[in-house]
Scaffold this motif. Structure first.
Motif, PDB file in Angstrom:
ATOM      1  N   SER A  49      46.913  36.248 -83.075  1.00 46.36           N
ATOM      2  CA  SER A  49      45.719  36.602 -82.300  1.00 46.36           C
ATOM      3  C   SER A  49      44.995  37.837 -82.801  1.00 46.36           C
ATOM      4  O   SER A  49      43.925  38.167 -82.291  1.00 46.36           O
ATOM      5  N   GLY A  50      45.591  38.548 -83.754  1.00 50.96           N
ATOM      6  CA  GLY A  50      45.004  39.803 -84.204  1.00 50.96           C
ATOM      7  C   GLY A  50      45.473  40.995 -83.399  1.00 50.96           C
ATOM      8  O   GLY A  50      45.037  42.120 -83.638  1.00 50.96           O
ATOM      9  N   SER A  51      46.363  40.777 -82.422  1.00 52.75           N
ATOM     10  CA  SER A  51      46.841  41.866 -81.569  1.00 52.75           C
ATOM     11  C   SER A  51      48.302  41.644 -81.215  1.00 52.75           C
ATOM     12  O   SER A  51      48.708  40.521 -80.887  1.00 52.75           O
ATOM     13  N   VAL A  52      49.081  42.713 -81.210  1.00 54.58           N
ATOM     14  CA  VAL A  52      50.476  42.606 -80.788  1.00 54.58           C
ATOM     15  C   VAL A  52      50.580  42.359 -79.291  1.00 54.58           C
ATOM     16  O   VAL A  52      51.655  42.009 -78.786  1.00 54.58           O
ATOM     17  N   PHE A  53      49.476  42.541 -78.568  1.00 55.23           N
ATOM     18  CA  PHE A  53      49.518  42.430 -77.110  1.00 55.23           C
ATOM     19  C   PHE A  53      49.207  41.029 -76.592  1.00 55.23           C
ATOM     20  O   PHE A  53      49.260  40.800 -75.390  1.00 55.23           O
ATOM     21  N   ALA A  54      48.867  40.087 -77.476  1.00 55.59           N
ATOM     22  CA  ALA A  54      48.471  38.772 -76.989  1.00 55.59           C
ATOM     23  C   ALA A  54      49.002  37.660 -77.881  1.00 55.59           C
ATOM     24  O   ALA A  54      48.319  37.210 -78.797  1.00 55.59           O
ATOM     25  N   PRO A  55      50.231  37.195 -77.632  1.00 59.17           N
ATOM     26  CA  PRO A  55      50.719  36.042 -78.390  1.00 59.17           C
ATOM     27  C   PRO A  55      49.902  34.809 -78.047  1.00 59.17           C
ATOM     28  O   PRO A  55      49.682  34.507 -76.874  1.00 59.17           O
ATOM     29  N   GLU A  56      49.449  34.104 -79.068  1.00 62.54           N
ATOM     30  CA  GLU A  56      48.645  32.896 -78.830  1.00 62.54           C
ATOM     31  C   GLU A  56      49.345  31.676 -79.415  1.00 62.54           C
ATOM     32  O   GLU A  56      48.805  30.950 -80.227  1.00 62.54           O
ATOM     33  N   PHE A  57      50.617  31.504 -79.013  1.00 60.75           N
ATOM     34  CA  PHE A  57      51.319  30.277 -79.339  1.00 60.75           C
ATOM     35  C   PHE A  57      51.924  29.701 -78.065  1.00 60.75           C
ATOM     36  O   PHE A  57      51.847  30.342 -77.016  1.00 60.75           O
ATOM     37  N   PRO A  58      52.473  28.500 -78.091  1.00 61.90           N
ATOM     38  CA  PRO A  58      52.884  27.830 -76.849  1.00 61.90           C
ATOM     39  C   PRO A  58      53.807  28.684 -75.980  1.00 61.90           C
ATOM     40  O   PRO A  58      54.612  29.472 -76.479  1.00 61.90           O
ATOM     41  N   ARG A  59      53.697  28.470 -74.670  1.00 67.52           N
ATOM     42  CA  ARG A  59      54.454  29.290 -73.724  1.00 67.52           C
ATOM     43  C   ARG A  59      55.952  29.209 -73.977  1.00 67.52           C
ATOM     44  O   ARG A  59      56.663  30.226 -73.883  1.00 67.52           O
ATOM     45  N   TRP A  60      56.460  28.009 -74.290  1.00 68.93           N
ATOM     46  CA  TRP A  60      57.904  27.882 -74.511  1.00 68.93           C
ATOM     47  C   TRP A  60      58.359  28.751 -75.675  1.00 68.93           C
ATOM     48  O   TRP A  60      59.474  29.301 -75.656  1.00 68.93           O
ATOM     49  N   LEU A  61      57.478  28.906 -76.663  1.00 71.10           N
ATOM     50  CA  LEU A  61      57.840  29.727 -77.812  1.00 71.10           C
ATOM     51  C   LEU A  61      57.783  31.215 -77.457  1.00 71.10           C
ATOM     52  O   LEU A  61      58.607  32.005 -77.931  1.00 71.10           O
ATOM     53  N   VAL A  62      56.830  31.593 -76.615  1.00 71.24           N
ATOM     54  CA  VAL A  62      56.773  32.982 -76.136  1.00 71.24           C
ATOM     55  C   VAL A  62      58.046  33.309 -75.353  1.00 71.24           C
ATOM     56  O   VAL A  62      58.639  34.380 -75.522  1.00 71.24           O
ATOM     57  N   VAL A  63      58.466  32.384 -74.498  1.00 70.86           N
ATOM     58  CA  VAL A  63      59.702  32.572 -73.733  1.00 70.86           C
ATOM     59  C   VAL A  63      60.904  32.696 -74.677  1.00 70.86           C
ATOM     60  O   VAL A  63      61.758  33.587 -74.525  1.00 70.86           O
ATOM     61  N   LEU A  64      60.976  31.822 -75.677  1.00 68.76           N
ATOM     62  CA  LEU A  64      62.098  31.841 -76.626  1.00 68.76           C
ATOM     63  C   LEU A  64      62.139  33.143 -77.413  1.00 68.76           C
ATOM     64  O   LEU A  64      63.208  33.742 -77.592  1.00 68.76           O
TER      65      LEU A  64
END
Length: 382
Positions: A49-64
Motif C-alpha cells: 500500500s505504500g505505508s506500513v500502517f495499511a496492509p492491503e492484502f486479504p484479511r486472513w493473511l493479515v490475521v496470519l
C-alpha cells in the motif's frame, strides 16, 4: 532501520530456539526462512500500500501475519528468560536448556499469540464507567456518552466489523457519541466501503470526533471531508455547547500533536475553548493523553483519550506508559480533572494482539461529584 529492528527478535529465535533443536539442517533452514518472512510483515505492508500502517492484502493473511509476528516476539521474550536462567546458573555448574523446554516455549508462544489475535479482532464488549464531575448541572446528572476510539478501520477491521460496532453502539441509546481519533488505516479510495456503516451511527446530541495521528498519514483533508459526509462532526480546535434547558456542558476537541509534521494546525486548547461559557464544565476530546496536565491547568473537568491501545498486553503496557507521560489505560486523576484513557475499540493492524488489555465500547455516565470527596484523591488506573 525500522525493518532491521523487527528482524532482531526473529534472528534471536532462529539462533537460540530453532537451530539448537535436533533435526535436519535443511528443514530448520526452511523454517528459518518462513520466520524471516513473517518478521518482515511491515515491509510487506509497505509494498502492498505504500505505508506500513495499511496492509492491503486479504484479511486472513493479515490475521496470519499478526499471529506469526506475535508468536516470534513472545517466543523471543520466553527464550530470553530461559537464557537468563541459564546464565545465572553458571556459578552453580550451569544449566543446559533441554529441547523440551524450547518446544514448550514455542507452543506456548503460538497459543498465546492466537489468543491475543482473537481478542484483538473481536467486536468489543461494553464497559460501563461512572465519572463524577464537579459542578455538574442537575440536568446532566446521569448523562451518557459512548466513547469509541482507535477503530483503525482497515482490511483487518472491514465493513462487516464496522457494521456490528455501529449496531451495538446504537442499541445502547446513549445521549452522545464521541470518537477520539484514529478511525482508519488506508487511503479514502481503499476504505470507502469499510467506513460506509458509520453513516448509521447516531445519538440525540450527535456524533463528534477529533482526528488522531493516523488521520494525518492518509490524505487528511480528504478524510475530513469523508467523515463529514458520513454525518460525523469534527472538533478540531473548537467546541460546541450541549444544553438541557438553561444548563450547559462544553464539549471541546483538539487536533493531534502530530499534525504539524504534515503542515496542519497542531492542538490549540485556547482556541478550542475560546468563547465557551465560563461556568459550564468542560469535556475535552484529545486523541493522545500526553496533554492531560495542560488540560487540567485550563480547568477541563474530563478528558477522553485513546491512542495507547491500553498497551495491548499487560507488562508490555509499561513501554506505552513511558511514551505517554505515564497514562496508558483507564482512569486517572490529574489535578482537579479526570482523565480516561480508552483501551480502544480496535487497534493498529500492524500489531493486533491483546492479552489482558481488552478492547472496549465505553459507556460513560456523568455523575455529580460528592462535595465531601477530595478532588485531589488519586484514582488508580483500571
Amino acid at each position: 532501520m525500522f525493518h532491521l529492528i523487527f528482524s532482531l527478535p526473529c534472528l534471536y529465535v532462529v539462533t537460540r530456539v530453532l537451530w539448537p533443536l535436533p533435526g535436519p539442517p535443511a528443514a530448520k533452514a526452511g523454517i528459518a526462512v518462513l520466520l524471516l518472512v513473517a518478521s518482515q510483515y511491515h515491509l510487506w505492508c509497505r509494498l502492498s500500500s505504500g505505508s506500513v500502517f495499511a496492509p492491503e492484502f486479504p484479511r486472513w493473511l493479515v490475521v496470519l501475519f499478526n499471529w506469526a509476528f506475535g508468536a516470534i516476539l513472545l517466543l523471543a521474550v520466553m527464550q530470553l528468560a530461559l537464557d537468563v536462567i541459564a546464565l545465572v546458573s553458571l556459578p552453580l555448574g550451569g544449566w543446559a536448556i533441554p529441547a523440551g523446554w524450547r518446544y514448550a516455549a514455542a507452543t506456548a508462544a503460538m497459543l498465546l499469540s492466537a489468543l491475543g489475535v482473537q481478542q484483538a479482532v473481536r467486536v468489543p464488549a461494553l464497559k460501563g464507567v461512572d465519572i463524577a464531575i464537579e459542578n455538574l448541572p442537575d440536568a446532566f446528572e446521569g448523562y451518557t456518552i459512548l466513547q469509541l476510539t482507535d477503530l483503525h478501520i482497515s482490511r483487518l477491521f472491514p465493513a462487516s466489523w464496522t457494521r456490528e460496532v455501529v449496531a451495538r453502539s446504537n442499541r445502547l441509546g446513549v445521549d452522545l457519541i464521541v470518537i477520539t481519533g484514529d478511525l482508519i488505516d488506508g487511503a479514502p479510495a481503499s476504505r470507502r466501503a469499510d467506513v460506509e456503516p458509520l453513516d448509521r451511527l447516531g445519538a440525540p446530541d450527535g456524533v463528534w470526533f477529533v482526528p488522531g495521528n493516523h488521520e494525518y498519514f492518509f490524505d487528511y483533508p480528504a478524510w475530513m471531508r469523508r467523515y463529514s459526509e458520513l454525518g460525523l462532526t469534527a472538533l478540531a480546535n473548537r467546541h460546541t455547547v450541549l444544553r438541557r434547558g438553561d444548563a450547559a456542558l462544553v464539549l471541546a476537541g483538539v487536533t493531534d500533536r502530530s499534525a504539524p509534521h504534515t503542515g496542519h494546525p497542531g492542538p490549540d486548547l485556547d482556541a478550542a475553548l475560546a468563547g465557551a461559557p465560563r461556568d459550564a464544565p468542560v469535556l475535552l476530546l484529545d486523541h493522545q493523553p500526553k496533554g492531560a496536565r495542560a488540560a487540567a491547568a485550563h480547568g477541563v473537568a474530563l478528558q477522553l483519550s485513546g491512542h495507547t491501545h491500553g498497551g495491548t498486553m499487560r507488562g508490555f503496557d509499561r513501554l506505552f506508559a513511558r511514551a505517554n507521560d505515564g497514562f496508558v489505560s483507564g482512569r486517572y486523576r490529574v489535578g482537579g480533572m479526570t482523565l480516561y484513557v480508552n483501551n480502544g475499540t480496535a487497534l493498529w493492524p500492524g500489531f493486533a494482539l491483546r492479552l489482558g488489555r481488552p478492547s472496549e465500547l465505553t459507556r460513560i455516565t456523568l455523575r455529580r461529584a460528592d462535595a465531601s470527596i477530595d478532588p485531589a484523591r488519586p484514582l488508580a488506573p483500571g
